[in-house]
Design an enzyme around this catalytic site. Structure first.
Site, PDB file in Angstrom:
ATOM      1  CD  GLU A  86      -8.929 -55.231   2.211  1.00  0.00           C
ATOM      2  OE1 GLU A  86      -9.412 -56.117   1.607  1.00  0.00           O
ATOM      3  OE2 GLU A  86      -8.570 -55.764   3.434  1.00  0.00           O
ATOM      4  CB  CYS A 118      -6.656 -58.312  -2.775  1.00  0.00           C
ATOM      5  SG  CYS A 118      -6.501 -58.659  -0.844  1.00  0.00           S
ATOM      6  CB  THR A 159       0.729 -61.702   4.902  1.00  0.00           C
ATOM      7  OG1 THR A 159      -0.572 -61.888   5.462  1.00  0.00           O
ATOM      8  CG2 THR A 159       1.555 -62.668   4.951  1.00  0.00           C
ATOM      9  NE  ARG A 206      -5.762 -76.094   7.089  1.00  0.00           N
ATOM     10  CZ  ARG A 206      -4.538 -76.269   6.630  1.00  0.00           C
ATOM     11  NH1 ARG A 206      -4.501 -76.266   5.392  1.00  0.00           N
ATOM     12  NH2 ARG A 206      -3.590 -76.576   7.372  1.00  0.00           N
ATOM     13  CB  THR A 208      -8.625 -68.241   2.435  1.00  0.00           C
ATOM     14  OG1 THR A 208      -7.743 -68.751   2.785  1.00  0.00           O
ATOM     15  CG2 THR A 208      -9.288 -67.267   3.376  1.00  0.00           C
ATOM     16  CG  HIS A 241      -3.925 -61.341  -4.707  1.00  0.00           C
ATOM     17  ND1 HIS A 241      -3.336 -60.283  -4.417  1.00  0.00           N
ATOM     18  CD2 HIS A 241      -4.626 -61.826  -3.560  1.00  0.00           C
ATOM     19  CE1 HIS A 241      -4.026 -60.202  -2.978  1.00  0.00           C
ATOM     20  NE2 HIS A 241      -4.331 -61.106  -2.617  1.00  0.00           N
ATOM     21  CE  LYS A 246       0.941 -72.767   1.727  1.00  0.00           C
ATOM     22  NZ  LYS A 246       0.403 -73.554   2.972  1.00  0.00           N
ATOM     23  CG  ASN A 273      -1.811 -59.417   0.895  1.00  0.00           C
ATOM     24  OD1 ASN A 273      -1.883 -58.952  -0.257  1.00  0.00           O
ATOM     25  ND2 ASN A 273      -2.850 -60.336   1.207  1.00  0.00           N
ATOM     26  CB  SER A 303     -11.510 -62.096   0.030  1.00  0.00           C
ATOM     27  OG  SER A 303     -10.306 -62.633   0.084  1.00  0.00           O
TER      28      SER A 303
END
Lengths: 353, 135
Positions: A86, A118, A159, A206, A208, A241, A246, A273, A303
């Protein structure tokens, strides 16, 4: 609903060679928090930052050279060069032609750039499986690579990193790991995007998590295992991924995987990331330590949103090819820490005119 | 704008593709079709390994046009394993860690933009300290 949901080519295919790349520079998350007075825990330890002379083309070239070195084939045997990212250097002009020229594959090839947040890298891998599996070609190169953008001060800045991996896909009988099957789960879910001409992406905070990452990752993984008749116990390693530390660990636990299965491929804490490169660089790190007979599950997530899940079986050939190029951990060990000012300069955040 | 020149040089710049003399086996870079050693015609393509060592170096603080964005940077004379001595930028290295005889390897990097941010991106060889395998 089709009867069998698995994507499985009629000619079995596998990974002939693989290669990783991570740039040299690291910025600790605490250094970003220092500048933006970010409170609370940071999502990772540090992230990789590309040098001033690096972009998705140059990084893809190095990963591709590593993959071809391991594959032991002549570059001219490749019939496709596909780069998923991307952060392609040009808005219009393919990255893949630059990569193909540099590794000496031109001109008898398919070439193209892929974009799916991603998961563009695994999308390119699935396409390569199709090209080889249909016997239209014997070898194809699929790359996932990014120099991800994060708005200064935004949660993503902690990230958004740089790195990725390249894979030579070919006939299973010549592979170092057979791709048993793949399955993709895709819906229109607007959790993250970047509009044309915008420098930085937007995200739904959130949003996501549950409807995007966890929904797609778990559905893709559960469906693949269900259709294949496998369970988490059938796998020696699992990679999910990794936008942070977390999410993948939570997804792995939810699906019934154990720490020793996900640990070798969990690189987000030390490189961040790498977007299109995130799941697949976890795969290269895992292949660097796997044994013949090991089974690896990998699920990417992009995404927008979708997830690709693959079941991979390591062959005896891995041991003959593994040491023919630098390993993922060799790149991670090459580390120069930088401060926020140097980072801002390297990422073009300082306007010169 | 120098698009035709960049296009013409892409092979040697991206992948260190030179020539080998069919008469005396001398390796030639940049390609010039005539062997500098024996003077005979030499048009056979040869891909250099990219391995070499620093022969001499200097650090640039006042860069020529097009290279201002990356100062300071180190430029070296690199003695390629196969013989030729070439000029190239070093990358992924701090100036204080460069030394004569240092083993280096070729990487393909972004050299500059042709003109401004609207121009084409120019890629080519640079050298970095030979990457070691982590213990």
């Amino acid at each position: 609903m089709t009867e069998n949901l698995l994507l499985k080519p009629s000619r079995p295919v596998g990974i002939i060679g693989y290669g990783a790349y991570v740039p040299r520079y690291r910025i600790p998350a605490t250094e970003i928090a220092r500048v933006w007075k970010g409170g609370g825990a940071v999502p990772i330890k540090e992230k990789s930052v590309p040098g001033l002379d690096e972009d998705v083309a140059t990084m893809s070239i190095e990963a591709a050279r590593n993959a071809i070195a391991r594959a032991g084939i002549h570059a001219h045997q490749l019939r496709a060069v596909w780069v998923g990212s991307e952060s392609h250097p040009y808005a219009v002009k393919p990255t893949s032609t630059i990569v193909a020229e540099a590794i000496g594959v031109v001109p008898h090839i398919q070439a193209g750039d892929w974009e799916f947040a991603c998961k563009a890298g695994t999308e390119a891998m699935v396409a390569a499986m199709g090209l080889v599996g249909s016997e239209m070609a014997d070898y194809a190169l699929a790359i996932g690579m990014d120099t991800a953008q994060g708005k200064p001060g935004d949660a993503l800045e902690y990230t958004a990193a740089a790195g990725g991996a390249a894979f030579v896909i070919g006939p299973a009988e010549k592979s170092l790991a057979v791709i048993e099957a793949t399955y993709s789960y895709v819906t229109d879910t607007p959790d993250f995007w970047r509009r044309a001409y915008q420098k930085y992406p937007e995200h739904g905070s959130r949003f996501t998590g549950e409807p995007a990452y966890f929904e797609h990752v778990s559905k893709a993984t559960e469906t693949l295992m269900g259709e294949l008749g496998t369970t988490p116990d059938d796998y020696d390693y699992a990679i999910f991924h990794q936008p942070n530390a977390k999410f993948p660990t939570r997804a792995a636990k939810m699906l019934g995987f154990k720490q020793e299965q996900w640990e070798p491929g969990l690189l987000a804490p030390v490189i961040g990331n790498t977007y299109s490169g995130a799941a697949i660089i976890g795969l290269t790190a895992t292949l660097d330590i796997a044994k013949p007979g090991d089974r690896i599950l990998m699920t990417s997530f992009g995404s927008g949103a979708g997830a690709d899940c693959m079941s991979i079986l390591v062959t005896d050939e891995l041991l003959n090819r593994r040491d023919k190029a630098l390993k993922t951990q060799d790149y991670i060990a090459r580390r120069k820490e930088i401060d926020y000012a140097t980072y801002a300069r390297m990422r073009g955040k300082i306007t010169m005119k | 704008m120098e698009i035709p020149r960049h296009w013409r040089l892409k092979k040697q710049r991206y992948g260190l593709i030179g020539e080998v003399c069919p008469h005396c086996d001398s390796k030639i870079f940049p390609p010039r079709d005539i062997c500098p050693d024996c003077g005979k015609e030499a048009k056979d393509e040869f891909a250099f390994s990219g391995a070499g060592e620093v022969y001499s170096y200097t650090t640039i603080y006042n860069a020529p046009s097009g290279f201002e964005h990356t100062i300071p940077y180190t430029v070296a004379l690199v003695q390629l394993e196969e013989g030729p001595l070439i000029t190239a930028q070093l990358t992924d290295v701090d100036e204080e860690h460069v030394s004569i005889g240092m083993p280096v390897e070729m990487v393909t990097r972004k050299l500059r933009e042709d003109g401004d941010e609207r121009g084409m991106l120019v890629y080519g060889y640079k050298f970095r300290p030979k990457l070691v395998v982590a213990a």
